[in-house]
Motif scaffolding. Sequence first.
Motif, PDB file in Angstrom:
ATOM      1  N   THR A 436      -9.914   7.614   4.603  1.00  0.00           N
ATOM      2  CA  THR A 436      -9.740   7.838   6.040  1.00  0.00           C
ATOM      3  C   THR A 436      -9.186   6.620   6.750  1.00  0.00           C
ATOM      4  O   THR A 436      -8.751   6.728   7.898  1.00  0.00           O
ATOM      5  CB  THR A 436     -11.077   8.245   6.673  1.00  0.00           C
ATOM      6  N   PHE A 437      -9.239   5.468   6.085  1.00  0.00           N
ATOM      7  CA  PHE A 437      -8.637   4.265   6.644  1.00  0.00           C
ATOM      8  C   PHE A 437      -7.151   4.222   6.262  1.00  0.00           C
ATOM      9  O   PHE A 437      -6.743   4.751   5.218  1.00  0.00           O
ATOM     10  CB  PHE A 437      -9.348   3.012   6.137  1.00  0.00           C
ATOM     11  N   ARG A 438      -6.330   3.547   7.114  1.00  0.00           N
ATOM     12  CA  ARG A 438      -4.918   3.427   6.798  1.00  0.00           C
ATOM     13  C   ARG A 438      -4.715   2.584   5.567  1.00  0.00           C
ATOM     14  O   ARG A 438      -5.363   1.567   5.384  1.00  0.00           O
ATOM     15  CB  ARG A 438      -4.148   2.804   7.972  1.00  0.00           C
ATOM     16  N   GLY A 439      -3.740   2.983   4.777  1.00  0.00           N
ATOM     17  CA  GLY A 439      -3.412   2.186   3.613  1.00  0.00           C
ATOM     18  C   GLY A 439      -2.687   0.909   4.012  1.00  0.00           C
ATOM     19  O   GLY A 439      -1.990   0.843   5.011  1.00  0.00           O
ATOM     20  N   HIS A 440      -2.898  -0.118   3.225  1.00  0.00           N
ATOM     21  CA  HIS A 440      -2.270  -1.410   3.528  1.00  0.00           C
ATOM     22  C   HIS A 440      -1.971  -2.128   2.215  1.00  0.00           C
ATOM     23  O   HIS A 440      -2.876  -2.348   1.412  1.00  0.00           O
ATOM     24  CB  HIS A 440      -3.206  -2.262   4.370  1.00  0.00           C
ATOM     25  N   LYS A 447       4.635  -7.525   5.099  1.00  0.00           N
ATOM     26  CA  LYS A 447       3.277  -7.293   5.548  1.00  0.00           C
ATOM     27  C   LYS A 447       2.424  -8.504   5.225  1.00  0.00           C
ATOM     28  O   LYS A 447       2.514  -9.092   4.135  1.00  0.00           O
ATOM     29  CB  LYS A 447       2.663  -6.071   4.849  1.00  0.00           C
ATOM     30  N   THR A 448       1.534  -8.799   6.143  1.00  0.00           N
ATOM     31  CA  THR A 448       0.642  -9.933   5.944  1.00  0.00           C
ATOM     32  C   THR A 448      -0.673  -9.441   5.355  1.00  0.00           C
ATOM     33  O   THR A 448      -1.234  -8.458   5.840  1.00  0.00           O
ATOM     34  CB  THR A 448       0.354 -10.622   7.277  1.00  0.00           C
ATOM     35  N   PRO A 449      -1.195 -10.110   4.309  1.00  0.00           N
ATOM     36  CA  PRO A 449      -2.490  -9.708   3.760  1.00  0.00           C
ATOM     37  C   PRO A 449      -3.600  -9.833   4.789  1.00  0.00           C
ATOM     38  O   PRO A 449      -3.522 -10.658   5.700  1.00  0.00           O
ATOM     39  CB  PRO A 449      -2.702 -10.673   2.596  1.00  0.00           C
ATOM     40  N   ARG A 450      -4.634  -8.991   4.612  1.00  0.00           N
ATOM     41  CA  ARG A 450      -5.780  -9.077   5.498  1.00  0.00           C
ATOM     42  C   ARG A 450      -6.475 -10.427   5.336  1.00  0.00           C
ATOM     43  O   ARG A 450      -6.489 -11.017   4.264  1.00  0.00           O
ATOM     44  CB  ARG A 450      -6.788  -7.971   5.208  1.00  0.00           C
ATOM     45  N   SER A 451      -7.128 -10.772   6.387  1.00  0.00           N
ATOM     46  CA  SER A 451      -7.936 -11.989   6.330  1.00  0.00           C
ATOM     47  C   SER A 451      -9.286 -11.651   5.712  1.00  0.00           C
ATOM     48  O   SER A 451      -9.665 -10.478   5.581  1.00  0.00           O
ATOM     49  CB  SER A 451      -8.120 -12.557   7.729  1.00  0.00           C
ATOM     50  N   LEU A 452     -10.011 -12.679   5.349  1.00  0.00           N
ATOM     51  CA  LEU A 452     -11.355 -12.464   4.804  1.00  0.00           C
ATOM     52  C   LEU A 452     -12.259 -11.807   5.836  1.00  0.00           C
ATOM     53  O   LEU A 452     -13.096 -10.963   5.493  1.00  0.00           O
ATOM     54  CB  LEU A 452     -11.947 -13.798   4.354  1.00  0.00           C
ATOM     55  N   ARG A 453     -12.070 -12.169   7.104  1.00  0.00           N
ATOM     56  CA  ARG A 453     -12.895 -11.583   8.153  1.00  0.00           C
ATOM     57  C   ARG A 453     -12.597 -10.095   8.289  1.00  0.00           C
ATOM     58  O   ARG A 453     -13.528  -9.268   8.393  1.00  0.00           O
ATOM     59  CB  ARG A 453     -12.635 -12.284   9.471  1.00  0.00           C
ATOM     60  N   ALA A 505     -19.130   1.507  -3.161  1.00  0.00           N
ATOM     61  CA  ALA A 505     -18.206   1.114  -2.081  1.00  0.00           C
ATOM     62  C   ALA A 505     -17.529  -0.200  -2.428  1.00  0.00           C
ATOM     63  O   ALA A 505     -16.314  -0.374  -2.220  1.00  0.00           O
ATOM     64  CB  ALA A 505     -18.961   1.008  -0.755  1.00  0.00           C
ATOM     65  N   ALA A 506     -18.295  -1.140  -2.971  1.00  0.00           N
ATOM     66  CA  ALA A 506     -17.716  -2.431  -3.353  1.00  0.00           C
ATOM     67  C   ALA A 506     -16.720  -2.263  -4.494  1.00  0.00           C
ATOM     68  O   ALA A 506     -15.615  -2.828  -4.462  1.00  0.00           O
ATOM     69  CB  ALA A 506     -18.834  -3.395  -3.736  1.00  0.00           C
ATOM     70  N   LEU A 507     -17.079  -1.477  -5.507  1.00  0.00           N
ATOM     71  CA  LEU A 507     -16.194  -1.332  -6.664  1.00  0.00           C
ATOM     72  C   LEU A 507     -14.923  -0.567  -6.309  1.00  0.00           C
ATOM     73  O   LEU A 507     -13.820  -0.915  -6.762  1.00  0.00           O
ATOM     74  CB  LEU A 507     -16.944  -0.604  -7.796  1.00  0.00           C
ATOM     75  N   VAL A 508     -15.058   0.489  -5.495  1.00  0.00           N
ATOM     76  CA  VAL A 508     -13.867   1.236  -5.084  1.00  0.00           C
ATOM     77  C   VAL A 508     -12.976   0.354  -4.221  1.00  0.00           C
ATOM     78  O   VAL A 508     -11.733   0.385  -4.324  1.00  0.00           O
ATOM     79  CB  VAL A 508     -14.278   2.520  -4.339  1.00  0.00           C
ATOM     80  N   SER A 509     -13.577  -0.451  -3.358  1.00  0.00           N
ATOM     81  CA  SER A 509     -12.792  -1.372  -2.522  1.00  0.00           C
ATOM     82  C   SER A 509     -12.015  -2.354  -3.379  1.00  0.00           C
ATOM     83  O   SER A 509     -10.898  -2.766  -3.024  1.00  0.00           O
ATOM     84  CB  SER A 509     -13.721  -2.122  -1.565  1.00  0.00           C
ATOM     85  N   THR A 513      -8.154  -2.794  -3.066  1.00  0.00           N
ATOM     86  CA  THR A 513      -7.636  -4.125  -2.766  1.00  0.00           C
ATOM     87  C   THR A 513      -6.597  -4.551  -3.784  1.00  0.00           C
ATOM     88  O   THR A 513      -5.555  -5.123  -3.441  1.00  0.00           O
ATOM     89  CB  THR A 513      -8.791  -5.129  -2.732  1.00  0.00           C
ATOM     90  N   LEU A 514      -6.874  -4.252  -5.047  1.00  0.00           N
ATOM     91  CA  LEU A 514      -5.974  -4.700  -6.106  1.00  0.00           C
ATOM     92  C   LEU A 514      -4.738  -3.828  -6.219  1.00  0.00           C
ATOM     93  O   LEU A 514      -3.637  -4.334  -6.473  1.00  0.00           O
ATOM     94  CB  LEU A 514      -6.723  -4.708  -7.454  1.00  0.00           C
ATOM     95  N   PHE A 515      -4.903  -2.507  -6.046  1.00  0.00           N
ATOM     96  CA  PHE A 515      -3.796  -1.601  -6.352  1.00  0.00           C
ATOM     97  C   PHE A 515      -3.220  -0.861  -5.150  1.00  0.00           C
ATOM     98  O   PHE A 515      -2.248  -0.121  -5.302  1.00  0.00           O
ATOM     99  CB  PHE A 515      -4.252  -0.565  -7.403  1.00  0.00           C
ATOM    100  N   GLY A 516      -3.801  -1.022  -3.970  1.00  0.00           N
ATOM    101  CA  GLY A 516      -3.260  -0.369  -2.801  1.00  0.00           C
ATOM    102  C   GLY A 516      -3.826   1.022  -2.586  1.00  0.00           C
ATOM    103  O   GLY A 516      -4.708   1.511  -3.317  1.00  0.00           O
ATOM    104  N   TYR A 517      -3.284   1.723  -1.572  1.00  0.00           N
ATOM    105  CA  TYR A 517      -3.834   2.984  -1.101  1.00  0.00           C
ATOM    106  C   TYR A 517      -3.720   4.088  -2.152  1.00  0.00           C
ATOM    107  O   TYR A 517      -4.709   4.722  -2.522  1.00  0.00           O
ATOM    108  CB  TYR A 517      -3.087   3.382   0.172  1.00  0.00           C
ATOM    109  N   VAL A 518      -2.523   4.324  -2.661  1.00  0.00           N
ATOM    110  CA  VAL A 518      -2.306   5.456  -3.563  1.00  0.00           C
ATOM    111  C   VAL A 518      -2.883   5.186  -4.950  1.00  0.00           C
ATOM    112  O   VAL A 518      -3.678   5.953  -5.478  1.00  0.00           O
ATOM    113  CB  VAL A 518      -0.796   5.781  -3.673  1.00  0.00           C
ATOM    114  N   VAL A 519      -2.478   4.070  -5.523  1.00  0.00           N
ATOM    115  CA  VAL A 519      -2.962   3.747  -6.865  1.00  0.00           C
ATOM    116  C   VAL A 519      -4.467   3.503  -6.853  1.00  0.00           C
ATOM    117  O   VAL A 519      -5.179   3.871  -7.788  1.00  0.00           O
ATOM    118  CB  VAL A 519      -2.210   2.531  -7.425  1.00  0.00           C
TER     119      VAL A 519
END
Length: 617
Positions: A436-440, A447-453, A505-509, A513-519
Amino acid sequence: MTESGPSMTAMPVLSDPKARLQHSRVARLIVAILVMVPLVVSAIYMWVLWDPTKTVKDMPVAIVNQDTGFTDDSGTTEAGAKVTDNLVKSGALNFQRVDKANAYEGLRSGRYYFVLDIPADFSENLKTITNPGTAASLITVTFNDNNTLKASQIGGSAMEKIYQSVLKGIAATTVGGLVDGVQKLGDGLRSAADGSGQLGDGTATLSNGVSNDLAPGVKKAREGAAKLDEGAGTLAAGLVSLQQGTDKLGDGATQVADGIERLTTMAQVNNLQAAIKQAQALSPNNPQLAKVAELIDGLARLKAGSREIATQLTSPTAQYRSGVNKLVDGSGRLQTGAAQLSAGMVAIDEGVGKVADGAQRLNDGANRLNQGLSDGAKKAPDFGDEQARATLAQLMATPVTKETKHLARAQFSGPGGAPTILLIASMLVPIMILLTFRGHRFVTDDKTPRSLRATGRRAVAVSAISLGVMVLVGVLAFITRDPMPEPASLTKVIVITAAATLMNAALVSVLYTLFGYVVGTLSSLAWLMLQLFSYGGIWMVETVPAPFQWLHWISPLTYVRNGYIAAFNGVPGFWSSLVTLIVIGLAGLALIFGAVKFQRTRYERIVGHEPTALPAT
């Protein structure tokens, strides 16, 4: 949510439908459901079609033999031990002999997939199956779907085949028991036949000995015959003496007659009679002459009488002497007859004794016949009325019945399905929430990577929403079960569900994080499918291919399952499972932040300046 990146102005309002779709969480949620549900259902269905028949023999199953055996005239029967040995040797399943306490503890802890329980009266029911009121021997099979869903289905199918083998294996015992009863009946009848043969012998003896009722009379007759024999001897001796006396008397009478004749010769008598007549003529009234005349007449008669007496005593043709001779002859025959009578009565008495012996043997034989028939009747099966016979026929057809029990049944919306629903949802819900969140994409030139925050805020948001959804899923998982699950510790169920949700949630994230929205979505779903086939809650670990068995030990869902087993069944293992989930979740968070930091460092090195915050959602 916001993202850090190059200097950017506020995003313009998008009128493009595609752009609106990307920015609408509801729309993305619908898309996520439309994509994931068919994929998950198809994957699960594929796993359901897996055929484990070649490996089901590796399923550990507890077999509890409580049978105490049964002893009767035919010996001791231990049908439970026989069934247990046959099952273990068959290799149909990995049967393990254990006691009742360890078996059911192992069923709750997941060490055994189900328990086969043979009761204490198993042999007794089989051996006494023809007795009124006897019930079929019962084998109880107990499953626990809290641990593994397919174990009850696969195990139930296997037990049907095993049950048929059990029926064949104990057929000799049940039918043998009936045959034993018939054999005992035959033995009793043979004993009766022997007794009836002895009865026949006694009857023949009785017919030859006349009747034992004659015994007292025959005894008296024997005594009377003996006395008669003795009296006849005395009478014969007396008559012989009489004959001898008669002989002597005859001799004397003859001598008397001869003397009288010499004394009174005919001439003398005639002369005397003539002289008396002359004298009476001269003196007719002379009384002396009258007396002399009478005396002379008397002498004449004496002469005739003495001769008659001598003749009667000595002449065989004389009436008296011939009568004495006949008496002597008759007494001799009487003595001989009396002796024969006495001897006959002795023989009769002895025959009556034999009759008495025969009557005793007859009585003994009759008693044995009666006892044999009685014993045979007791040993013969009593099939009772028509209903009892129908019941016996049913027992003979199915002497062993199988009762299936479930500590927590999963089929038909049973309570045993709740742990699996919670476990799958604990990973599926975070995937859907992330969708449900936008892919990034982090590694791009524009595109700039997300910050840790920003990553931390997204992790918190995904976790919080996932926990909220899991509350709803948990409530539905409980209230839709019939009956409602009653876990040993509801608190532990809640805790392990929360820990599993946060870990997933952590493992799916990490994957996103590593492979993007689709992958990331596809790899998360693939990871879920692999774990569902290997974690042991749906398929038995021992029945899946070797690679999945190896995956079982490193699958996070394996430890979620262990936690649910402990929480629902009240067995040890909860805290170790909880610690493992926490450690895996923390490791996932570390990977997320490590990957974000790595991506930002790489990006900064490429663009050569410090990034500024970018708006993001």
